[in-house]
Enzyme design. Structure first.
Site, mmCIF file in Angstrom:
data_model
loop_
_atom_site.group_PDB
_atom_site.id
_atom_site.type_symbol
_atom_site.label_atom_id
_atom_site.label_comp_id
_atom_site.label_asym_id
_atom_site.label_seq_id
_atom_site.Cartn_x
_atom_site.Cartn_y
_atom_site.Cartn_z
ATOM 1 N N LEU A 219 16.123 -14.393 -19.796
ATOM 2 C CA LEU A 219 15.288 -15.544 -20.157
ATOM 3 C C LEU A 219 13.968 -15.530 -19.381
ATOM 4 O O LEU A 219 13.094 -16.353 -19.623
ATOM 5 C CB LEU A 219 16.052 -16.833 -19.864
ATOM 6 C CG LEU A 219 17.319 -16.993 -20.714
ATOM 7 C CD1 LEU A 219 18.273 -17.995 -20.089
ATOM 8 C CD2 LEU A 219 16.946 -17.414 -22.125
ATOM 9 N N SER A 220 13.838 -14.580 -18.446
ATOM 10 C CA SER A 220 12.643 -14.545 -17.602
ATOM 11 C C SER A 220 11.354 -14.283 -18.376
ATOM 12 O O SER A 220 10.331 -14.919 -18.081
ATOM 13 C CB SER A 220 12.820 -13.505 -16.488
ATOM 14 O OG SER A 220 13.880 -13.897 -15.651
ATOM 15 N N LYS B 257 20.040 -5.639 -7.395
ATOM 16 C CA LYS B 257 19.579 -6.496 -6.302
ATOM 17 C C LYS B 257 19.829 -5.892 -4.909
ATOM 18 O O LYS B 257 19.019 -6.078 -4.005
ATOM 19 C CB LYS B 257 20.257 -7.868 -6.379
ATOM 20 C CG LYS B 257 19.689 -8.773 -7.453
ATOM 21 C CD LYS B 257 20.323 -10.147 -7.379
ATOM 22 C CE LYS B 257 19.842 -11.012 -8.526
ATOM 23 N NZ LYS B 257 20.369 -12.367 -8.490
ATOM 24 N N GLU C 225 12.985 -11.709 5.973
ATOM 25 C CA GLU C 225 14.184 -12.006 6.772
ATOM 26 C C GLU C 225 15.344 -12.401 5.862
ATOM 27 O O GLU C 225 16.499 -12.067 6.129
ATOM 28 C CB GLU C 225 13.898 -13.152 7.762
ATOM 29 C CG GLU C 225 12.965 -12.749 8.901
ATOM 30 C CD GLU C 225 13.486 -11.548 9.692
ATOM 31 O OE1 GLU C 225 14.669 -11.537 10.046
ATOM 32 O OE2 GLU C 225 12.693 -10.609 9.929
ATOM 33 N N ASP D 24 16.847 -16.603 -4.695
ATOM 34 C CA ASP D 24 18.067 -17.197 -5.274
ATOM 35 C C ASP D 24 18.576 -18.363 -4.422
ATOM 36 O O ASP D 24 18.990 -19.395 -4.941
ATOM 37 C CB ASP D 24 19.180 -16.143 -5.393
ATOM 38 C CG ASP D 24 19.026 -15.267 -6.625
ATOM 39 O OD1 ASP D 24 18.431 -15.727 -7.614
ATOM 40 O OD2 ASP D 24 19.506 -14.121 -6.593
ATOM 41 N N ALA E 120 25.242 -13.328 -5.971
ATOM 42 C CA ALA E 120 24.752 -14.711 -6.066
ATOM 43 C C ALA E 120 25.416 -15.583 -5.002
ATOM 44 O O ALA E 120 24.748 -16.393 -4.341
ATOM 45 C CB ALA E 120 25.033 -15.260 -7.458
ATOM 46 N N LYS F 78 36.698 -9.641 0.302
ATOM 47 C CA LYS F 78 35.247 -9.898 0.166
ATOM 48 C C LYS F 78 34.896 -11.312 0.623
ATOM 49 O O LYS F 78 33.838 -11.542 1.225
ATOM 50 C CB LYS F 78 34.803 -9.676 -1.284
ATOM 51 C CG LYS F 78 34.515 -8.209 -1.581
ATOM 52 C CD LYS F 78 34.241 -7.948 -3.052
ATOM 53 C CE LYS F 78 32.919 -8.507 -3.541
ATOM 54 N NZ LYS F 78 32.735 -8.255 -5.000
HETATM 55 P P1 NAP Z 1 28.517 -10.006 -8.947
HETATM 56 O O1 NAP Z 1 27.779 -9.616 -7.712
HETATM 57 O O2 NAP Z 1 28.921 -8.972 -9.918
HETATM 58 O O3 NAP Z 1 29.813 -10.830 -8.482
HETATM 59 C C1 NAP Z 1 30.755 -11.252 -9.436
HETATM 60 C C2 NAP Z 1 31.716 -12.257 -8.791
HETATM 61 O O4 NAP Z 1 32.548 -12.805 -9.821
HETATM 62 C C3 NAP Z 1 32.656 -11.653 -7.750
HETATM 63 O O5 NAP Z 1 32.945 -12.614 -6.774
HETATM 64 C C4 NAP Z 1 33.908 -11.339 -8.616
HETATM 65 O O6 NAP Z 1 35.107 -11.300 -7.861
HETATM 66 C C5 NAP Z 1 33.923 -12.559 -9.509
HETATM 67 N N1 NAP Z 1 34.647 -12.375 -10.758
HETATM 68 C C6 NAP Z 1 34.291 -11.601 -11.819
HETATM 69 N N2 NAP Z 1 35.180 -11.717 -12.821
HETATM 70 C C7 NAP Z 1 36.139 -12.591 -12.394
HETATM 71 C C8 NAP Z 1 37.313 -13.139 -12.978
HETATM 72 N N3 NAP Z 1 37.701 -12.802 -14.219
HETATM 73 N N4 NAP Z 1 38.047 -14.017 -12.252
HETATM 74 C C9 NAP Z 1 37.666 -14.371 -11.015
HETATM 75 N N5 NAP Z 1 36.549 -13.894 -10.390
HETATM 76 C C10 NAP Z 1 35.798 -13.016 -11.077
HETATM 77 O O7 NAP Z 1 27.667 -11.069 -9.793
HETATM 78 P P2 NAP Z 1 26.605 -12.160 -9.248
HETATM 79 O O8 NAP Z 1 25.245 -11.590 -9.206
HETATM 80 O O9 NAP Z 1 27.154 -12.759 -8.000
HETATM 81 O O10 NAP Z 1 26.614 -13.224 -10.454
HETATM 82 C C11 NAP Z 1 27.727 -14.072 -10.681
HETATM 83 C C12 NAP Z 1 27.414 -14.980 -11.863
HETATM 84 O O11 NAP Z 1 26.352 -15.866 -11.512
HETATM 85 C C13 NAP Z 1 26.960 -14.256 -13.127
HETATM 86 O O12 NAP Z 1 27.541 -14.898 -14.237
HETATM 87 C C14 NAP Z 1 25.450 -14.452 -13.145
HETATM 88 O O13 NAP Z 1 24.912 -14.473 -14.451
HETATM 89 C C15 NAP Z 1 25.322 -15.826 -12.489
HETATM 90 N N6 NAP Z 1 24.045 -16.004 -11.795
HETATM 91 C C16 NAP Z 1 23.314 -17.118 -12.090
HETATM 92 C C17 NAP Z 1 22.103 -17.319 -11.440
HETATM 93 C C18 NAP Z 1 21.284 -18.526 -11.775
HETATM 94 O O14 NAP Z 1 20.091 -18.535 -11.436
HETATM 95 N N7 NAP Z 1 21.848 -19.554 -12.381
HETATM 96 C C19 NAP Z 1 21.637 -16.412 -10.478
HETATM 97 C C20 NAP Z 1 22.427 -15.292 -10.195
HETATM 98 C C21 NAP Z 1 23.641 -15.105 -10.864
HETATM 99 P P3 NAP Z 1 35.623 -9.914 -7.181
HETATM 100 O O15 NAP Z 1 34.858 -9.775 -5.899
HETATM 101 O O16 NAP Z 1 37.070 -10.127 -7.004
HETATM 102 O O17 NAP Z 1 35.297 -8.810 -8.167
#
Ligand code: NAP
Length: 262
Positions: A16-17, A62, A74, A98, A123, A147
């Site tokens: 969406l950016s 990232k 930092e 973020d 995130a 983790k």
């Molecule tokens: P990431 O680094 O890939 O981390 C994914 C996280 O989700 C991990 O903690 C993972 O757990 C967990 N997970 C994945 N599938 C799961 C499931 N079925 N059941 C339980 N836990 C599960 O991703 P991220 O960058 O942190 O992003 C996470 C979400 O936030 C995404 O949907 C992204 O679109 C959203 N987001 C939103 C914004 C915003 O501005 N609103 C910004 C950044 C991200 P494990 O460690 O066990 O694999």
């Protein structure tokens, strides 16, 4: 000459950016365009990108992008992830917006509040960093408990555990920062009885769908809810300010975001 900015992600087609930033450039009279860079070879892409002016960085780059930067803030050092690159004279400077985008979306002081964060990915790391910095008492719960433990120890949180441990922790704010529920609305991580009993403010950072199953459930039992696009908007507003050193046209960006979320 028209400056070029863009989102570096894979896949990036759904981002969406471009809508938010191209609307912001138009409204601000800035001669720039914002593109999509859906790349596989990060090192080579960055070598060839030194004529660009800035990048938003998203999954899966990232963390990986950090080693290619000439300067890191930092925040980037502490979080270990960069979502914003400013490029000047071929030099790449990395920032993270973020955590501040999350706090601005939360829109309240968090000092002394008990916050449970579900997730320990990129995130969640930024969110926990911001919350701890502002004095919240944070517990991290994640599917992979190791983790959660690592993240909680790194940022001196109050506790950690697996997702089923939620019932052991009272909280004022519950943050859903996993990707569960993105592909399937059947992935519900929080028991409705917990929401009824504890009545936290529930913030789901996922923005597609805007009202996730968790938010729908929380709203139905009377919890205050916060939707994920607010974080997305606020982190983008900070990116604009880093790139241009001036206030972003936030309402224009919000309008473009909401329009493209429909
Ligand atoms: P990431 O680094 O890939 O981390 C994914 C996280 O989700 C991990 O903690 C993972 O757990 C967990 N997970 C994945 N599938 C799961 C499931 N079925 N059941 C339980 N836990 C599960 O991703 P991220 O960058 O942190 O992003 C996470 C979400 O936030 C995404 O949907 C992204 O679109 C959203 N987001 C939103 C914004 C915003 O501005 N609103 C910004 C950044 C991200 P494990 O460690 O066990 O694999």
């Amino acid at each position: 000459m028209t400056k070029v900015y863009g989102i570096l992600a894979h896949p990036a087609g759904h981002s969406l950016s471009p809508a938010m930033f191209n609307a912001a450039f138009d409204a601000s009279g800035i001669d720039a365009e914002y593109r999509i860079f859906d790349e596989a070879d990060l090192g080579r892409f960055l070598e060839l990108s030194r004529d660009l002016s800035g990048l938003s960085v998203s999954l899966p780059y990232k963390e990986k992008v950090v080693e290619h930067l000439n300067f890191v803030s930092e925040d980037v050092k502490a979080i270990g992830a960069c979502n914003t690159v400013k490029i000047e004279d071929g030099r790449l400077s990395g920032f993270n917006t973020d955590w501040v985008g999350f706090l601005e979306a939360l829109a309240r002081p968090v000092s002394g509040l008990r916050v449970v964060v579900l997730g320990a990915g990129g995130a969640a790391r930024a969110i926990v960093y911001g919350l701890v910095k502002e004095g919240a008492k944070v517990v991290v719960l994640n599917r992979t408990v190791e983790k959660a433990k690592k993240l909680a120890e790194e940022f001196s949180c109050e506790g950690f555990g697996g997702l089923p441990d939620l019932s052991k922790f009272e909280c004022d704010i519950l943050v859903q920062a996993t990707s569960a529920g993105v592909s399937s609305r059947s992935d519900v991580l929080v028991d409705v009885e917990y929401l009824k009993r504890v009545r936290p403010v529930v913030f789901d950072i996922v923005y597609k769908p805007l009202i996730t199953l968790l938010l729908e459930t929380a709203r139905n039992v009377g919890c205050e809810i916060i939707t994920g696009e607010k974080m997305l908007l606020n982190q983008a507003v900070k990116q604009f300010e880093i790139w241009f050193g001036r206030e972003a046209p936030k309402e224009v960006m919000r309008g473009a975001l909401v329009e493209n979320l429909k």
